[in-house]
Design a protein around this motif. Structure first.
Motif, short mmCIF file in Angstrom:
data_model
loop_
_atom_site.label_atom_id
_atom_site.label_comp_id
_atom_site.label_asym_id
_atom_site.label_seq_id
_atom_site.Cartn_x
_atom_site.Cartn_y
_atom_site.Cartn_z
N VAL A 73 0.85 -1.20 0.00
CA VAL A 73 0.00 0.00 0.00
C VAL A 73 0.89 1.25 0.00
CG1 VAL A 73 -2.02 -1.00 1.15
CG2 VAL A 73 -0.18 -0.04 2.53
N THR A 74 0.33 2.32 -0.50
CA THR A 74 1.04 3.59 -0.55
C THR A 74 0.90 4.31 0.79
OG1 THR A 74 0.66 3.74 -2.92
CG2 THR A 74 1.13 5.82 -1.78
N ASN A 85 0.83 -0.25 7.16
CA ASN A 85 1.66 -1.45 7.39
C ASN A 85 2.10 -1.51 8.83
OD1 ASN A 85 1.69 -2.28 4.67
ND2 ASN A 85 3.08 -0.59 4.25
N ARG A 89 0.93 -4.32 11.59
CA ARG A 89 1.93 -5.17 12.27
C ARG A 89 1.80 -5.04 13.78
NH1 ARG A 89 6.44 -2.85 8.27
NH2 ARG A 89 5.86 -4.05 6.43
N GLY A 245 12.04 -6.57 -6.30
CA GLY A 245 10.81 -7.24 -6.72
C GLY A 245 10.81 -8.74 -6.47
N ALA A 266 5.26 0.75 -5.72
CA ALA A 266 5.91 1.12 -6.99
C ALA A 266 5.02 1.96 -7.90
CB ALA A 266 6.39 -0.16 -7.71
N ASP A 268 5.62 4.29 -9.76
CA ASP A 268 6.22 4.63 -11.06
C ASP A 268 5.90 3.62 -12.16
OD1 ASP A 268 7.80 2.88 -9.49
OD2 ASP A 268 9.67 3.45 -10.47
N ILE A 269 5.57 2.38 -11.79
CA ILE A 269 5.27 1.39 -12.84
C ILE A 269 3.84 0.84 -12.70
CG2 ILE A 269 7.67 0.70 -13.29
CD1 ILE A 269 7.11 -1.80 -11.50
N ASN A 276 7.17 -7.22 -11.30
CA ASN A 276 7.54 -8.60 -10.99
C ASN A 276 6.67 -9.07 -9.83
OD1 ASN A 276 8.81 -10.98 -10.37
ND2 ASN A 276 10.89 -10.13 -10.43
#
Ligand code: NAD
Length: 482
Positions: A73-74, A85, A89, A245, A266, A268-269, A276
């Motif tokens: 997650v962002t 996150n 946790r 990845g 990620a 950016d992609i 991956n």
């Protein structure tokens, strides 16, 4: 096996949905006996006004399934919502973050050979996110390390090493600088290590440890470390092994467990279909072992290795001369599915021993009661106009038959008495008052009186920290240059 095991899943943000979709297809094709229950987390939830990034009902799912397969997650940088996150946790008590990193040369290019596991403390350290702006120019972050938290993760690392037949556990810390916090972690490592005579032990200061990890990773086997260091070094290790990845991670607690990739969302992609999915696949393999389906994990792991061995690579690991075909996320998943039932020919096939699934119970020693004495206090001031000797001139009036002003420091450096005029000072001052006899306890009222008198003298007190001894041992550090 006939019953399907219910698990909670979340597609996350960025590349999350793409890699989750690929991973679930592989799990399904391999015959994993799971039933998924989806929860929504991350950006969409934040944007709907739920500041934790997770809705209350999602906790019910996690509490009932106790197993969470989570895509990244962002998390907003430098402000905004807290990391989901970190919240997950901590809320689920997932104290151990286990991050295996293995090189797959010559099929995935890497300058090194490594087969190591990073066991990262997952609940404490600077990740508590307890930060305060104290003056116009200075902010602070509280680093919390507990005996119980340290013992739990260090025991886990040794138990893990024993169960997986690993030979050495290395502790990374920075106890030459953070003598109390990192010092406690190192001390507990030495204590617990004595209970495992069959395992080799070593300690490295985090800076040279990280350098060695990037240069000669083959020297390491299991690494146990604090939360922040563990986060950083696992990205370094994964990247050195070929790509961030590639690696998966298990977050393990007494009741629940969460499995994920080590990398982030990620952005950016995202949406390009080129990520991956291996990191999440590897997280899912650890989950399958956890829910006692090791044969399915072994089947997928071998198909994954065979896919990489056949040179079918996503862009992050694609290299002319090594790779045979560049694929996207879905194409990679298809290639793994096609190879289910096959084993790699050159890489070592995966074998999931039945022993490993048993898990291990982590016991924590009871905390022994110690004699705690208040022997002074640090008074923190916000002041941008006075020199250290002027502040000392005012505060010396607080000296009495019990306490005296011992020193003033700025950013940890002692600037009074005997400070250097060259030292740069911010507006954040620490003024230490100590009991005239450190074996004699001072009443708590001395602290309140100190705040009152300093305030009445026109100083801006922004906080105090009490100085204690525990069984006569100092529970605080000196200033630099003291
Ligand atoms: P990142 O791991 O998302 O990306 C770092 C670099 O690695 C990028 O160039 C990215 O394209 C590449 N990369 C990452 N995963 C890849 C994959 N599977 N395949 C191919 N390339 C991959 O780190 P970042 O950019 O620092 O963080 C992006 C966001 O992710 C931030 O909001 C951060 O807080 C969050 N994050 C989440 C988690 C998690 O959910 N567990 C972990 C780390 C970061």
């Amino acid at each position: 096996m006939s019953e399907k095991r219910k698990i909670t899943i979340a597609y996350g943000d960025g590349i999350g949905p793409e890699i989750m979709e690929a991973t679930l297809r592989i799990l399904d094709a391999a015959g994993a006996m799971i039933e998924t229950e989806e929860i929504e987390i991350g950006e969409k939830v934040y944007n709907a006004g739920v500041f934790s990034g997770i809705r209350p009902e999602a906790w019910d799912s996690l509490r009932s399934t106790k197993v969470f397969l989570k895509a990244p997650v962002t998390t907003p940088q430098g402000g905004g919502f807290k990391s989901l996150n970190v919240t997950t946790r901590k809320a689920l008590g997932l104290f151990a973050n286990v991050r295996p990193v293995v090189t797959l040369t010559p099929f995935v290019a890497s300058k090194h050979t490594m087969d190591l596991v990073i066991v990262r403390e997952n609940e404490e350290d600077l990740y508590a996110g307890i930060e305060h702006q104290q003056t116009q120019d200075t902010v602070q972050c509280l680093k919390l390390i507990s005996k119980q938290g340290s013992e739990k993760i260090i025991r886990y690392a040794f138990e893990y090493a024993k169960a997986y037949n690993r030979k050495k556990v290395t502790c990374f810390s920075k106890d030459n600088i953070m003598k109390l916090t990192d010092g406690l972690f190192h001390k507990i490592f030495n204590q617990i290590g004595e209970e495992y005579p069959e395992i080799e032990k070593e300690h490295r200061i985090i800076d040279i440890g990280s350098a060695l990890l990037a240069d000669t990773p083959e020297k390491f086997d299991v690494i146990v470390t604090l939360n922040l260091y563990g986060d950083i070094i696992s990205d370094i290790a994964a990247q050195v092994a070929g790509s961030v990845g590639l690696c998966g991670s298990a977050n393990v607690g007494d009741q629940c467990a969460m499995f994920e990739a080590i990398h982030g969302s990620a952005p950016d992609i995202a949406g390009k279909g080129i990520a991956n999915p291996s990191g999440l696949i590897n997280g899912a393999l650890m989950m399958l072992v956890h829910i006692n389906q090791p044969e399915v994990a072994e089947k997928i792991h071998n198909a994954w290795l065979k896919t990489l061995e056949d040179g079918i690579h996503t862009g992050d690991i694609f290299k002319e001369g090594i790779s045979s075909q560049r694929v996207g996320t879905a194409g990679f998943a298809d290639a793994v599915i096609e190879r289910l039932g096959q084993k790699p020919l050159i890489l070592k096939p995966a074998e999931y021993s039945r022993e490993v699934q048993k898990g291990f119970e982590i016991k924590v020693s009871p905390i022994k009661k110690e004699e705690k004495k208040l022997v002074g206090f640090d008074l923190f001031l916000d002041n941008d106009s006075m020199r250290p000797e002027q502040i000392a001139g005012v505060l010396k009036n607080l000296d009495n038959e019990k306490i005296l002003l011992a020193f003033i420091s700025n950013r940890g450096l002692k600037v009074w008495p005997d400070g250097l005029p060259e030292s740069f000072c911010t507006s954040h001052w620490r003024c230490r008052f100590k009991s005239r006899d450190l074996t004699v306890e001072i009443p708590a009222s001395e602290v309140w009186e100190g705040i009152r008198k300093a305030t009445e003298a026109g100083l801006d007190v922004v906080k105090t920290e009490n100085l204690y001894t525990f069984n006569g041992k100092r529970g605080y550090t000196d200033a630099q240059a003291e």
